[in-house]
Design an enzyme around this catalytic site. Sequence first.
Site, PDB file in Angstrom:
ATOM      1  N   ASP A 161       0.857  -1.180   0.000  1.00 54.94           N
ATOM      2  CA  ASP A 161       0.000   0.000   0.000  1.00 54.94           C
ATOM      3  C   ASP A 161       0.900   1.240   0.000  1.00 54.94           C
ATOM      4  O   ASP A 161       1.459   1.615   1.033  1.00 54.94           O
ATOM      5  CB  ASP A 161      -0.895  -0.038   1.241  1.00 54.94           C
ATOM      6  CG  ASP A 161      -1.960   1.047   1.225  1.00 54.94           C
ATOM      7  OD1 ASP A 161      -1.657   2.166   0.774  1.00 54.94           O
ATOM      8  OD2 ASP A 161      -3.083   0.788   1.681  1.00 54.94           O
ATOM      9  N   ILE A 162       1.043   1.855  -1.156  1.00 49.81           N
ATOM     10  CA  ILE A 162       1.989   2.965  -1.311  1.00 49.81           C
ATOM     11  C   ILE A 162       1.228   4.290  -1.294  1.00 49.81           C
ATOM     12  O   ILE A 162       0.458   4.594  -2.212  1.00 49.81           O
ATOM     13  CB  ILE A 162       2.794   2.828  -2.628  1.00 49.81           C
ATOM     14  CG1 ILE A 162       3.343   1.397  -2.770  1.00 49.81           C
ATOM     15  CG2 ILE A 162       3.904   3.854  -2.670  1.00 49.81           C
ATOM     16  CD1 ILE A 162       4.198   0.940  -1.610  1.00 49.81           C
ATOM     17  N   GLU A 163       1.477   5.060  -0.257  1.00 50.39           N
ATOM     18  CA  GLU A 163       0.770   6.322  -0.080  1.00 50.39           C
ATOM     19  C   GLU A 163       1.719   7.396   0.429  1.00 50.39           C
ATOM     20  O   GLU A 163       2.897   7.143   0.700  1.00 50.39           O
ATOM     21  CB  GLU A 163      -0.402   6.154   0.900  1.00 50.39           C
ATOM     22  CG  GLU A 163      -1.436   5.117   0.497  1.00 50.39           C
ATOM     23  CD  GLU A 163      -2.638   5.098   1.428  1.00 50.39           C
ATOM     24  OE1 GLU A 163      -3.246   6.158   1.618  1.00 50.39           O
ATOM     25  OE2 GLU A 163      -2.961   4.010   1.960  1.00 50.39           O
ATOM     26  N   SER A 164       1.200   8.580   0.594  1.00 50.85           N
ATOM     27  CA  SER A 164       1.910   9.703   1.184  1.00 50.85           C
ATOM     28  C   SER A 164       3.272   9.931   0.502  1.00 50.85           C
ATOM     29  O   SER A 164       3.387   9.873  -0.713  1.00 50.85           O
ATOM     30  CB  SER A 164       2.069   9.457   2.691  1.00 50.85           C
ATOM     31  OG  SER A 164       2.515  10.613   3.351  1.00 50.85           O
TER      32      SER A 164
END
Length: 520
Positions: A161-164
Site C-alpha cells: 500500500d503505497i501512499e503519502s
Amino acid sequence: MSKRFPGRRLSVLRLAILCVIVVAAVTAGYLGLRNVQDVSAAASMPSVFSGYVDVTATPKFAFEDPVEPSAKAVVLSFVVADPKQGCAPSWGAAYSPDQAGSDLDLDRRIARLRQLGGTAAVSFGGLSNTELAVSCKDPKALVDAYRQVVNRYDVTTIDLDIESGALSDTAAADRRAQAISALQKERKAAGKPLAVWLTLAADPNGLTPQGKEVVSHTLAGGVELDGVNIMTMDFGASKPAASSMSQASVSAAEAAHDQLGALYRGAGTDLGSETLWRKLGLTVMIGQNDTAGEIFTLSDATAMNSFAKAKGLGRLSMWSMNRDRTCSPNYPDLGKVSDGCSGINQGSQLFSATLANDVALPAQTVVPSATATAASVPTDDPSTSPYPVWNTYAAYAAADRVVWHGSVYEAKWWTRSDVPDNPVLQGGATPWRLVGPVLPGDKPSPKVTVPSGTFPAWVPETVYHQGDRVLFEGSAFEAKWWTQGASPEAALQSAPDSPWAKLTTAQIQSPGPTISTPAP
C-alpha cells in the site's frame, strides 16, 4: 485438335480487394485466437473478496472469530518501519512482530482463523508511518525485513500500500521492487510462490501520475504483479457532485483498466482486456469517508458487487472490517470517521457480505484442526504450554487464560469446574472463549509474581482507602473506595460491586502509589 481458352488477368482493383480480404481473414483469425487466449488466461485467474483489518486499532477487531463467511478472508494492516530501526518491520510503528505475538496474540489469532478455513494476507505501508523501502536503504536488510514477515505469518499474498511520501520516492520504489522481486524468486525456487498486489490511490480519472510511476518502477524491477488495487475513496473535488460513490468508483476502475494496459505494454507485455480486469482490484471505504459528505452506502456496495462480477474484477476489498457495524448511540459525531464503526445505520446488513455476494474467497490454507476427538486428544504439557493447563478445581477470573486439549481459552467471567471445550454450551452459556491453538515454539508465560513485602496481606479488620494495595491468595488488589471486611474474593469472581480491583501485570509492575500498611 485442341482448343485454347484465353487466360484472365486480375485488375489492380480486384487484386487490391483480394489482398484486403486475405489480410482481414488473417487478422480476424489472429484476433480471434488472441481473444480465446485472453479469455482462457483470465479464467485461470481468480476473482476474490478480502477485507482489510486494522491490526492495531482499538477496539480490537476479532478477525479470528468471523461472523460471516465473507469475513474469513482478511488483509492484515499495516507493517511499516520501526521508528527506531529503519530496517526492522513493525505493526503500525507500535509493535515488533514479537510484541504483536505477546501483546496482541496475533500469531495465535491468525492460526485460529486458518483453523476455521480462513485466509490472511499482510499489507505493508499505508497512509501513516514510514514504509519500509523508504527508511531502509540497505538492499539485503530490506529483503530480510519483508522475508521476516512473510515467513513468520506463512502468507502467500502480500499487499504493498503505497501512499503519502512513498508515492514520490522513486529511489524507494526501485529498492522495493528489487527486494520484492528477489523474495519472489527465492520463494518460487522453494516451491512457495508469493502473490503481490500494489495498492494505490485513484480518482474518477483513474490512477494518479505518481501511482502510474510506481507501477512502472515495480514492473521494471522484475516484480510479478498479481495486480494493481485502486483505492476509490476520499475523491474530494475530483468527484462530480451528481455522482454517487459507486459511480465514481466505476469511472476510476474503467480508466485504470486502460492505464494498466498501457503500463504493461510499456514494460513489454501486451495483455488482453479480460486479463487486465483480472489484474485490477478495487478497495472502497465503507460508510463515512475521511472527506466530509462522501458516504459509501449499502446501495453503493450492491452496485460495486454487480460491477465486479460483470467485469471479472480480480479483487474487491474494503476499508475496513473493523468498521463494518453501526455506531453505538454513545458515538457523538457520525460525520467524524471512526476506527470501530461505519458512521451509517446498517441495520442487520454487513458491507462485507454485500460486497462479497457470489464473489469467491481466496484459496484456503489447509490447517489441521486442534479440536479434540475421541481418537486423538492432544497432550497438554505444562512445561511448554503458554498458559497453565486447565484444572477442574481451580477458580479463574475474567481474562484468565488456560490451555486445554491443545488450545488456548480465555475466561469471560469467574468460573470453576467448567470444561473449556464443552461441546454442548453455546454463545453466552459458556464462560470460555477459544483464542486459538497452542503454537509450535510456545513457552510458558512468565508468572505474575509480587515480590515479598511489596503489598501487605489483606486483613478483614483493617480499614482500606482508595488506592490501597493488598495481597490475597497470591494475587494483588487495589481498593476502589473505602472498605473494611469485604474480601477480595468477590473481585476474583468479577463482582461489579466489589470494592477491590485485581491488578494486571502492567499495573503491578508500574510504580503505583506508595502504600504503607493501613492502620486498623
